[in-house]
Design an enzyme around this catalytic site. Structure first.
Site, short mmCIF file in Angstrom:
data_model
loop_
_atom_site.label_atom_id
_atom_site.label_comp_id
_atom_site.label_asym_id
_atom_site.label_seq_id
_atom_site.Cartn_x
_atom_site.Cartn_y
_atom_site.Cartn_z
N GLU A 171 0.79 -1.23 0.00
CA GLU A 171 0.00 0.00 0.00
C GLU A 171 0.82 1.28 0.00
O GLU A 171 0.82 2.03 0.98
CB GLU A 171 -0.97 0.00 1.19
CG GLU A 171 -1.89 -1.19 1.19
CD GLU A 171 -2.94 -1.13 2.29
OE1 GLU A 171 -2.87 -0.24 3.15
OE2 GLU A 171 -3.84 -1.99 2.28
N GLU A 361 -5.15 -8.61 0.46
CA GLU A 361 -5.84 -8.36 1.73
C GLU A 361 -7.30 -8.08 1.45
O GLU A 361 -7.64 -7.43 0.46
CB GLU A 361 -5.30 -7.11 2.46
CG GLU A 361 -3.95 -7.25 3.06
CD GLU A 361 -3.49 -5.99 3.80
OE1 GLU A 361 -4.33 -5.18 4.22
OE2 GLU A 361 -2.27 -5.83 3.93
C1 PNW Z 1 -4.46 -2.05 5.46
N1 PNW Z 1 -7.62 3.40 4.05
O1 PNW Z 1 -4.46 -0.72 5.84
C2 PNW Z 1 -3.10 -2.56 5.89
O2 PNW Z 1 -2.36 -3.14 4.86
C3 PNW Z 1 -3.13 -3.44 7.09
O3 PNW Z 1 -1.87 -3.43 7.72
C4 PNW Z 1 -4.25 -3.02 7.99
O4 PNW Z 1 -4.22 -3.69 9.22
C5 PNW Z 1 -5.54 -3.29 7.25
O5 PNW Z 1 -5.57 -2.65 6.00
C6 PNW Z 1 -6.77 -2.88 8.02
O6 PNW Z 1 -6.77 -1.50 8.24
C7 PNW Z 1 -5.32 0.24 5.35
O7 PNW Z 1 -7.84 4.34 4.82
C8 PNW Z 1 -5.34 1.42 6.04
O8 PNW Z 1 -8.09 3.41 2.91
C9 PNW Z 1 -6.10 2.45 5.59
C10 PNW Z 1 -6.86 2.31 4.46
C11 PNW Z 1 -6.86 1.13 3.76
C12 PNW Z 1 -6.09 0.07 4.21
#
Ligand code: PNW
Length: 460
Positions: A171, A361
């Site tokens: 990401e 994921e």
């Molecule tokens: C992902 N958003 O994070 C990460 O890859 C993981 O480490 C995390 O635990 C998981 O999703 C759940 O949050 C994100 O705001 C954080 O769009 C933020 C966003 C998307 C994914």
């Protein structure tokens, strides 16, 4: 809604990759063990107000010591793959000399996966940058690109004989924007120009690492994992439509376009140059070619769609996310929309044409409670079942989806939310480190066993 039809592993190609996902800082703990140095998340979580419950990943799931039990859980689910990340601060501390004990840990972990029939899917960077590198400017400073390549080189030399698939970055949007634009993640900077420069260095480090990984790993398959979101305008007004277009530009195309040889999206660059003269990133000759290095797959991290309205004066793009009433949401407030995953998969296939796509994921958080030793997380099961049904449909439409990794194997340290958000198929009691397979984990296990997992769960 949960499909009425029986859904089972047999509905997917026989060689489909089935896994769960985790990341180093979120599960490992063992902050100071075997030569690990601090990461930017150790620093960030020590600052008051950064983490909702004031916690950190210092202990987390204690996976550093409990990994055999955790890999047993992954095997018990019937998965054939496991996505994890390597902690850069365990491999390189100060001084630029690789840390043998850190490398030994991942060596054991990989062997542990292979013994259990789990294909290792390592991610090189899942946000835990060594603090010593942040002190030199972190992702904002161009030199980081070479430090990342050195790190990728050392790790793939050591593990490449047993691990063909490698994910460079998790990401890049989050690294760049949560880390440097809204400051919600480490290093907690709020500056648009820094965020865009960081995004460029993340992408460049990916591009320069890919050939190095290929040179070290026989039959390497390399890609990056992107968090992408379906975006739509809040109304039919031209202003909302334009705002949604810009938002899509920075959320999705800013990363997809350069990775697939289209350069940075011209509409976003033009808007940024106009609205914030000095915010556009510095790009050197050859950078875009390096970033566009062909890869073997694209990883999609899918969570939720967004609805966007024009908002003069807000953020670099003068756009904002609209909170819609009456839609199904997880405890995080994220909209549940399985169709959005199918939509993204089709879009990536149609507009970019990667050789393969893996859902690296996908998952949901709910306020789980233990009742007589069980966790009845029906809404997570429903979420999982409906997303797998959507996934199956895209395969029917000849999208080259080759695998699915549920986020997450374990409840863990959910970044700025600390331990207040549980995403696991396995419940973790953080006081005792006891693991309990949730009903959703049992459902996934039945599905993977080939048992038709006709759902009897409440529709919402
Ligand atoms: C992902 N958003 O994070 C990460 O890859 C993981 O480490 C995390 O635990 C998981 O999703 C759940 O949050 C994100 O705001 C954080 O769009 C933020 C966003 C998307 C994914």
């Amino acid at each position: 809604n949960i499909p009425d039809t029986a859904l089972a592993r047999g509905d997917f190609p026989a060689n489909f990759t089935w896994g769960t996902s985790t990341s180093s800082y979120q599960i490992e703990g063992a902050r100071h063990e075997d030569g690990r140095v601090d990461s930017i998340w150790d620093t960030f979580s020590a600052q008051p107000g950064r983490i909702r419950d004031g916690s950190s990943g210092a202990i987390a799931c204690d996976h550093y010591h409990r990994w055999p039990e955790d890999l047993d859980i992954a095997r018990g689910l019937g998965t054939n793959a496991y996505r994890f990340s390597i902690a850069w601060p365990r491999i390189f501390g100060a001084g630029g000399v690789p840390n043998a004990k850190g490398l030994d840990f991942y060596d054991r972990l990989v062997d542990g996966m292979l013994e259990r029939g789990l294909q290792p899917w390592p991610t090189l960077y899942h946000w835990d940058l060594p603090q010593v590198l942040q002190d030199l400017g972190g992702w904002m400073a161009r030199d980081i690109v070479h430090r990342f390549v050195d790190y990728a080189d050392v790790v793939t030399r050591r593990l490449g004989d047993r691990v063909p698939q490698w994910i460079t970055h998790n990401e890049p949007w989050c690294t760049a924007m949560h880390g440097h634009m809204d400051g919600m993640h480490a290093p907690g900077i709020r500056d648009v120009a820094s965020a865009l420069q960081a995004s460029h260095h993340v992408l460049l480090s990916h591009g320069l690492a890919v050939p190095v990984i290929r040179a070290n790993v026989p039959g390497a398959r390399v890609g990056a994992a992107l968090s992408l979101h379906p975006i739509r305008p809040a109304s039919e007004s031209p202003d909302d439509i334009a705002a949604a277009q810009r938002h899509d530009g920075l959320r999705n195309r800013w990363f997809l376009d350069p990775l697939f040889g289209k350069g940075y999206p011209a509409d976003v660059l033009a808007y940024i140059r106009e609205s914030m003269r000095d915010a556009a990133p510095r790009i050197e000759a050859g950078d875009l070619d390096a970033i566009a290095v062909p890869t073997d797959f694209t990883g999609l991290n899918y969570y939720f769609p967004e609805v966007i309205a024009a908002a003069p004066g807000e953020g670099p793009l003068h756009a904002r996310v609209v909170h819609r009433e009456g839609v199904e949401r997880t405890a995080f407030g994220w909209e549940v929309a399985p169709g959005g995953m199918a939509q993204l998969l089709k879009r990536i296939h149609a507009e970019y044409g990667p050789k393969a796509i893996y859902v690296t994921e996908n998952g949901s958080c709910y306020d789980d409670v233990v009742q007589e030793g069980q966790v009845h997380d029906d809404r997570r099961t429903s979420y999982l079942a409906r997303h797998l049904a959507a996934l199956k449909d895209t395969i029917g439409e000849s999208v080259p989806v080759a695998g699915y990794f549920a986020w997450s194997l374990l409840d863990n340290f959910e970044w700025a939310e600390g331990y207040t958000r549980r995403f696991g198929l396995t419940y973790v009691d953080f006081a005792t480190q006891q693991r309990i397979l949730k009903d959703s984990g049992k459902w996934y296990r039945a599905f993977l066993d080939g048992a038709p997992a006709v759902s009897k769960f409440p529709q919402s």
